[in-house]
Design a protein around this motif. Structure first.
Motif, PDB file in Angstrom:
ATOM      1  N   ASN A 103      10.109 -14.727 -10.877  1.00 31.34           N
ATOM      2  CA  ASN A 103      11.271 -15.410 -11.469  1.00 31.34           C
ATOM      3  C   ASN A 103      11.081 -16.922 -11.431  1.00 31.34           C
ATOM      4  O   ASN A 103      10.693 -17.487 -10.405  1.00 31.34           O
ATOM      5  CB  ASN A 103      12.556 -15.028 -10.719  1.00 31.34           C
ATOM      6  N   ALA A 104      11.371 -17.566 -12.558  1.00 32.29           N
ATOM      7  CA  ALA A 104      11.230 -19.026 -12.698  1.00 32.29           C
ATOM      8  C   ALA A 104       9.818 -19.506 -12.349  1.00 32.29           C
ATOM      9  O   ALA A 104       9.634 -20.550 -11.719  1.00 32.29           O
ATOM     10  CB  ALA A 104      12.281 -19.766 -11.872  1.00 32.29           C
ATOM     11  N   HIS A 105       8.841 -18.743 -12.754  1.00 29.40           N
ATOM     12  CA  HIS A 105       7.444 -19.197 -12.613  1.00 29.40           C
ATOM     13  C   HIS A 105       7.325 -20.555 -13.314  1.00 29.40           C
ATOM     14  O   HIS A 105       7.931 -20.774 -14.370  1.00 29.40           O
ATOM     15  CB  HIS A 105       6.520 -18.159 -13.271  1.00 29.40           C
ATOM     16  N   PRO A 106       6.543 -21.476 -12.753  1.00 28.99           N
ATOM     17  CA  PRO A 106       6.524 -22.836 -13.333  1.00 28.99           C
ATOM     18  C   PRO A 106       6.033 -22.904 -14.782  1.00 28.99           C
ATOM     19  O   PRO A 106       6.463 -23.811 -15.522  1.00 28.99           O
ATOM     20  CB  PRO A 106       5.584 -23.615 -12.403  1.00 28.99           C
ATOM     21  N   VAL A 107       5.171 -21.975 -15.194  1.00 29.45           N
ATOM     22  CA  VAL A 107       4.669 -22.056 -16.579  1.00 29.45           C
ATOM     23  C   VAL A 107       5.786 -21.757 -17.591  1.00 29.45           C
ATOM     24  O   VAL A 107       6.098 -22.603 -18.446  1.00 29.45           O
ATOM     25  CB  VAL A 107       3.424 -21.157 -16.772  1.00 29.45           C
ATOM     26  N   PRO A 108       6.435 -20.593 -17.526  1.00 30.45           N
ATOM     27  CA  PRO A 108       7.528 -20.383 -18.486  1.00 30.45           C
ATOM     28  C   PRO A 108       8.708 -21.329 -18.276  1.00 30.45           C
ATOM     29  O   PRO A 108       9.414 -21.650 -19.247  1.00 30.45           O
ATOM     30  CB  PRO A 108       7.947 -18.924 -18.260  1.00 30.45           C
ATOM     31  N   THR A 109       8.905 -21.784 -17.053  1.00 26.88           N
ATOM     32  CA  THR A 109      10.016 -22.720 -16.811  1.00 26.88           C
ATOM     33  C   THR A 109       9.748 -24.038 -17.555  1.00 26.88           C
ATOM     34  O   THR A 109      10.637 -24.575 -18.236  1.00 26.88           O
ATOM     35  CB  THR A 109      10.218 -22.959 -15.302  1.00 26.88           C
ATOM     36  N   ALA A 110       8.531 -24.538 -17.448  1.00 27.22           N
ATOM     37  CA  ALA A 110       8.179 -25.771 -18.181  1.00 27.22           C
ATOM     38  C   ALA A 110       8.300 -25.529 -19.686  1.00 27.22           C
ATOM     39  O   ALA A 110       8.778 -26.392 -20.436  1.00 27.22           O
ATOM     40  CB  ALA A 110       6.754 -26.191 -17.825  1.00 27.22           C
ATOM     41  N   ALA A 111       7.875 -24.341 -20.123  1.00 31.95           N
ATOM     42  CA  ALA A 111       7.946 -24.036 -21.561  1.00 31.95           C
ATOM     43  C   ALA A 111       9.403 -23.995 -22.033  1.00 31.95           C
ATOM     44  O   ALA A 111       9.723 -24.495 -23.116  1.00 31.95           O
ATOM     45  CB  ALA A 111       7.270 -22.687 -21.844  1.00 31.95           C
ATOM     46  N   ALA A 112      10.272 -23.421 -21.218  1.00 31.08           N
ATOM     47  CA  ALA A 112      11.681 -23.320 -21.624  1.00 31.08           C
ATOM     48  C   ALA A 112      12.330 -24.706 -21.690  1.00 31.08           C
ATOM     49  O   ALA A 112      13.076 -25.005 -22.635  1.00 31.08           O
ATOM     50  CB  ALA A 112      12.447 -22.420 -20.657  1.00 31.08           C
ATOM     51  N   ILE A 113      12.036 -25.550 -20.719  1.00 34.03           N
ATOM     52  CA  ILE A 113      12.614 -26.907 -20.740  1.00 34.03           C
ATOM     53  C   ILE A 113      12.143 -27.638 -22.010  1.00 34.03           C
ATOM     54  O   ILE A 113      12.943 -28.237 -22.732  1.00 34.03           O
ATOM     55  CB  ILE A 113      12.200 -27.687 -19.470  1.00 34.03           C
ATOM     56  N   ALA A 114      10.849 -27.543 -22.278  1.00 34.84           N
ATOM     57  CA  ALA A 114      10.308 -28.234 -23.464  1.00 34.84           C
ATOM     58  C   ALA A 114      10.900 -27.657 -24.745  1.00 34.84           C
ATOM     59  O   ALA A 114      11.194 -28.390 -25.699  1.00 34.84           O
ATOM     60  CB  ALA A 114       8.787 -28.109 -23.488  1.00 34.84           C
ATOM     61  N   THR A 115      11.094 -26.340 -24.781  1.00 31.15           N
ATOM     62  CA  THR A 115      11.665 -25.715 -25.985  1.00 31.15           C
ATOM     63  C   THR A 115      13.076 -26.226 -26.225  1.00 31.15           C
ATOM     64  O   THR A 115      13.438 -26.620 -27.345  1.00 31.15           O
ATOM     65  CB  THR A 115      11.685 -24.171 -25.831  1.00 31.15           C
ATOM     66  N   ILE A 116      13.878 -26.224 -25.171  1.00 26.68           N
ATOM     67  CA  ILE A 116      15.278 -26.659 -25.342  1.00 26.68           C
ATOM     68  C   ILE A 116      15.326 -28.138 -25.744  1.00 26.68           C
ATOM     69  O   ILE A 116      16.107 -28.528 -26.614  1.00 26.68           O
ATOM     70  CB  ILE A 116      16.091 -26.380 -24.055  1.00 26.68           C
ATOM     71  N   GLU A 117      14.450 -28.945 -25.156  1.00 25.59           N
ATOM     72  CA  GLU A 117      14.420 -30.368 -25.547  1.00 25.59           C
ATOM     73  C   GLU A 117      14.118 -30.512 -27.036  1.00 25.59           C
ATOM     74  O   GLU A 117      14.709 -31.336 -27.728  1.00 25.59           O
ATOM     75  CB  GLU A 117      13.379 -31.121 -24.698  1.00 25.59           C
ATOM     76  N   ARG A 118      13.182 -29.683 -27.515  1.00 26.46           N
ATOM     77  CA  ARG A 118      12.840 -29.727 -28.959  1.00 26.46           C
ATOM     78  C   ARG A 118      14.036 -29.302 -29.809  1.00 26.46           C
ATOM     79  O   ARG A 118      14.308 -29.866 -30.868  1.00 26.46           O
ATOM     80  CB  ARG A 118      11.671 -28.771 -29.237  1.00 26.46           C
ATOM     81  N   LEU A 119      14.740 -28.265 -29.336  1.00 30.70           N
ATOM     82  CA  LEU A 119      15.876 -27.768 -30.124  1.00 30.70           C
ATOM     83  C   LEU A 119      17.001 -28.796 -30.172  1.00 30.70           C
ATOM     84  O   LEU A 119      17.797 -28.822 -31.115  1.00 30.70           O
ATOM     85  CB  LEU A 119      16.383 -26.442 -29.535  1.00 30.70           C
ATOM     86  N   LEU A 120      17.073 -29.640 -29.151  1.00 28.04           N
ATOM     87  CA  LEU A 120      18.143 -30.642 -29.090  1.00 28.04           C
ATOM     88  C   LEU A 120      17.823 -31.894 -29.901  1.00 28.04           C
ATOM     89  O   LEU A 120      18.716 -32.681 -30.231  1.00 28.04           O
ATOM     90  CB  LEU A 120      18.377 -31.063 -27.634  1.00 28.04           C
ATOM     91  N   GLU A 121      16.536 -32.081 -30.225  1.00 31.79           N
ATOM     92  CA  GLU A 121      16.105 -33.313 -30.902  1.00 31.79           C
ATOM     93  C   GLU A 121      16.872 -33.546 -32.199  1.00 31.79           C
ATOM     94  O   GLU A 121      17.146 -32.590 -32.946  1.00 31.79           O
ATOM     95  CB  GLU A 121      14.603 -33.221 -31.252  1.00 31.79           C
ATOM     96  N   ASP A 122      17.176 -34.806 -32.479  1.00 24.34           N
ATOM     97  CA  ASP A 122      17.815 -35.225 -33.744  1.00 24.34           C
ATOM     98  C   ASP A 122      19.016 -34.367 -34.101  1.00 24.34           C
ATOM     99  O   ASP A 122      19.181 -33.933 -35.253  1.00 24.34           O
ATOM    100  CB  ASP A 122      16.803 -35.177 -34.913  1.00 24.34           C
ATOM    101  N   GLY A 123      19.823 -34.111 -33.114  1.00 17.83           N
ATOM    102  CA  GLY A 123      21.070 -33.378 -33.366  1.00 17.83           C
ATOM    103  C   GLY A 123      20.850 -31.995 -33.972  1.00 17.83           C
ATOM    104  O   GLY A 123      21.627 -31.549 -34.814  1.00 17.83           O
ATOM    105  N   GLY A 124      19.775 -31.322 -33.555  1.00 17.69           N
ATOM    106  CA  GLY A 124      19.538 -29.948 -34.024  1.00 17.69           C
ATOM    107  C   GLY A 124      18.855 -29.887 -35.380  1.00 17.69           C
ATOM    108  O   GLY A 124      19.079 -28.960 -36.149  1.00 17.69           O
ATOM    109  N   GLU A 125      17.965 -30.864 -35.631  1.00 15.30           N
ATOM    110  CA  GLU A 125      17.268 -30.929 -36.932  1.00 15.30           C
ATOM    111  C   GLU A 125      16.479 -29.642 -37.202  1.00 15.30           C
ATOM    112  O   GLU A 125      16.373 -29.177 -38.346  1.00 15.30           O
ATOM    113  CB  GLU A 125      16.348 -32.170 -36.924  1.00 15.30           C
ATOM    114  N   VAL A 126      15.941 -29.029 -36.134  1.00 11.73           N
ATOM    115  CA  VAL A 126      15.158 -27.793 -36.297  1.00 11.73           C
ATOM    116  C   VAL A 126      16.013 -26.719 -36.961  1.00 11.73           C
ATOM    117  O   VAL A 126      15.548 -26.003 -37.859  1.00 11.73           O
ATOM    118  CB  VAL A 126      14.652 -27.299 -34.922  1.00 11.73           C
TER     119      VAL A 126
END
Ligand SMILES: Cc1ncc(COP(=O)(O)O)c(C=O)c1O
Length: 454
Positions: A311-334
């Motif tokens: 649970n919360a292995h550092p690899v998927p945890t880092a991936a999830a943080i980066a994914t959410i940051e991308r989804l939040l960029e530019d007010g949800g431009e994605v």
């Protein structure tokens, strides 16, 4: 492309050590293609063919395969020496939990797991612990994972399903051997979009939880009718069961807060998976603190065991943080970009159907869609199973694959657009789709589905 000699050779070798040659039996396909690379919107197979991917491993790669930003975050975590400690908390898991709870305000706290199945299992266990009841309600045509409570009533042919066991309930139709009958007795499958059935079951059994995908997305897309999700919320309040939204497929794909955010209906517990870490194994169980706190209940007899080495292995945890940051960029431009691509695909398919005189209905929510060979959107599994031309659907998928467009070759499986697709990919897809539809036309005539455009 019709023959895949290198893929066949790999599969032949793997069959010696893996039953069927494939891990996860639902990955076995015809044609038998072995993929060796995924980049952005494309897949590459062992025989050197390229495909535009719309399967995306059953939908997690919302940003595309091997997203550079996500991979950079994973590499950075490994370079920084982050490892799995299995003792105490970590900064990264705190950061991920905070990101989710901040951006989905009704998710008051979370636990981080590896797969959707584990998370739905734990959601149901929490609901049983909190209510002191054992019965649960599930949806016909829904999928919530492989465990005993929920491995049932997914794509069960109607003749196999048989009649209702009561006015509100269908028989438990296991999709796996080995589920004890005792267990099946506690699970009540009902039709999606049918509030009366839920009421019927609640009036007869002590129901701990109802678990549903807010859109049934494992049989294409069956959308909730207006008022249905609100109705489930009201029934949960009336009968005191825990409303669990399984947003493993819808979460982060349709909006950061999943389909609940779009519908404006708040469940008691929610499960996310797939798109949350863009292809890395991560699932999230979250919701009301009063329920989540059962994992630390002061009375050991009421405490829910939630554990997992990874649970919360550092690899998927880092991936999830980066994914959410991308989804939040530019007010949800994605989200705006994939919506535009989805609209383009929908429009193009509509034109093609009109040109070919094929009666079919494309159901789409943002980046996910499914083409049904029937003259209306399916309301529930029964409606779909009774009207859709399954054989033609499978044939259409094989024709698409031959033309370099990868749809999973099983009828009704979701077409997933990603942020890595471009308008040029959609154009190429539409050309292939037109040719594929033209070649399945004759089998549709036999099905009686060529009735003009729906
Ligand atoms: C809606 C839904 N819930 C749960 C699951 C199970 O997730 P996993 O395969 O990660 O165990 C899936 C998997 O497809 C799913 O689509």
């Amino acid at each position: 492309m019709d023959s895949y000699p290198k893929s066949a050779e790999i599969l032949r070798r793997n069959r010696r050590y893996i039953p069927g040659g494939v891990v996860s039996v639902n990955r076995a396909t015809a044609p038998e293609i072995v993929f060796v690379q995924g980049r952005g919107a494309y897949l590459y197979d062992a025989d050197g063919n390229r495909y535009i991917d719309y399967h995306f491993a059953f939908a997690p790669h919302f940003l595309g395969h091997n997203d550079l930003h996500v991979n950079a975050a994973v590499e950075a975590a490994l370079r920084a020496g982050e490892s799995l400690y299995g003792s105490g908390t970590t900064v990264a898991e705190g950061r991920l939990a905070e990101l989710i709870c901040t951006h989905i305000p009704w998710v008051e706290s979370v636990q981080l797991l590896n797969t959707g199945s584990e998370a739905t299992y734990q959601a149901i266990r929490l609901a049983r612990a909190a209510t002191g009841r054992d019965h649960i309600v599930v949806m016909q045509g829904g999928y919530n994972g492989w465990h005993n409570d929920v491995a049932c009533n997914l794509m069960t042919p109607l003749e196999q399903l048989g009649p209702r066991v009561s006015p509100g309930e269908y028989p438990f139709a296991p999709i796996s051997a080995g589920i004890p009958e005792e267990h099946q007795r506690l699970v009540h499958p009902v039709n999606f979009n049918d509030l009366a059935s839920v009421r019927y079951v609640c009036e007869r059994y002590p129901v701990a939880a109802l678990i549903t995908e807010p859109i049934l997305q494992n049989v294409g897309l069956i959308l909730p009718e207006p008022g249905y999700l609100e109705g489930l919320r009201a029934l949960a309040d009336e009968f005191g069961f825990v409303l669990i939204f399984d947003e493993v497929k819808t979460g982060f794909r349709h909006a950061l807060g999943g389909y609940a955010e779009i519908a404006g209906v708040v469940p008691d517990l929610v499960v996310y998976g797939k798109a949350v870490a863009n292809g890395y194994p991560m699932a999230v169980l979250g919701g009301k603190a009063a329920l989540m706190d059962y994992v630390v209940h002061p009375d050991a007899r009421r405490r829910v065991l939630l554990a997992g080495t990874y649970n919360a292995h550092p690899v998927p945890t880092a991936a999830a943080i980066a994914t959410i940051e991308r989804l939040l960029e530019d007010g949800g431009e994605v989200y705006r970009r994939v919506e535009a691509l989805g609209a383009e695909l929908e429009h193009g398919v509509g034109e093609t159907l009109r040109r070919l005189g094929i009666g079919a209905t494309l159901v789409r929510q943002g980046s996910a869609c499914c083409l049904y060979f029937m003259d209306h959107r399916p309301k529930d599994w029964h409606d779909l199973a009774a009207h859709h031309a399954f054989a033609a659907d499978t044939q259409m998928r094989r024709e698409l694959i031959r033309r370099g467009v990868y749809f999973f070759p099983l009828a009704t499986k979701q077409c997933s657009i990603s942020a890595a697709h471009t308008p040029a990919d959609i154009e190429e897809t539409l050309r292939a789709w037109e040719a594929a539809l033209a070649s399945v036309g004759p089998s549709l005539e036999k099905h009686g589905a060529v009735t003009g455009v729906a």
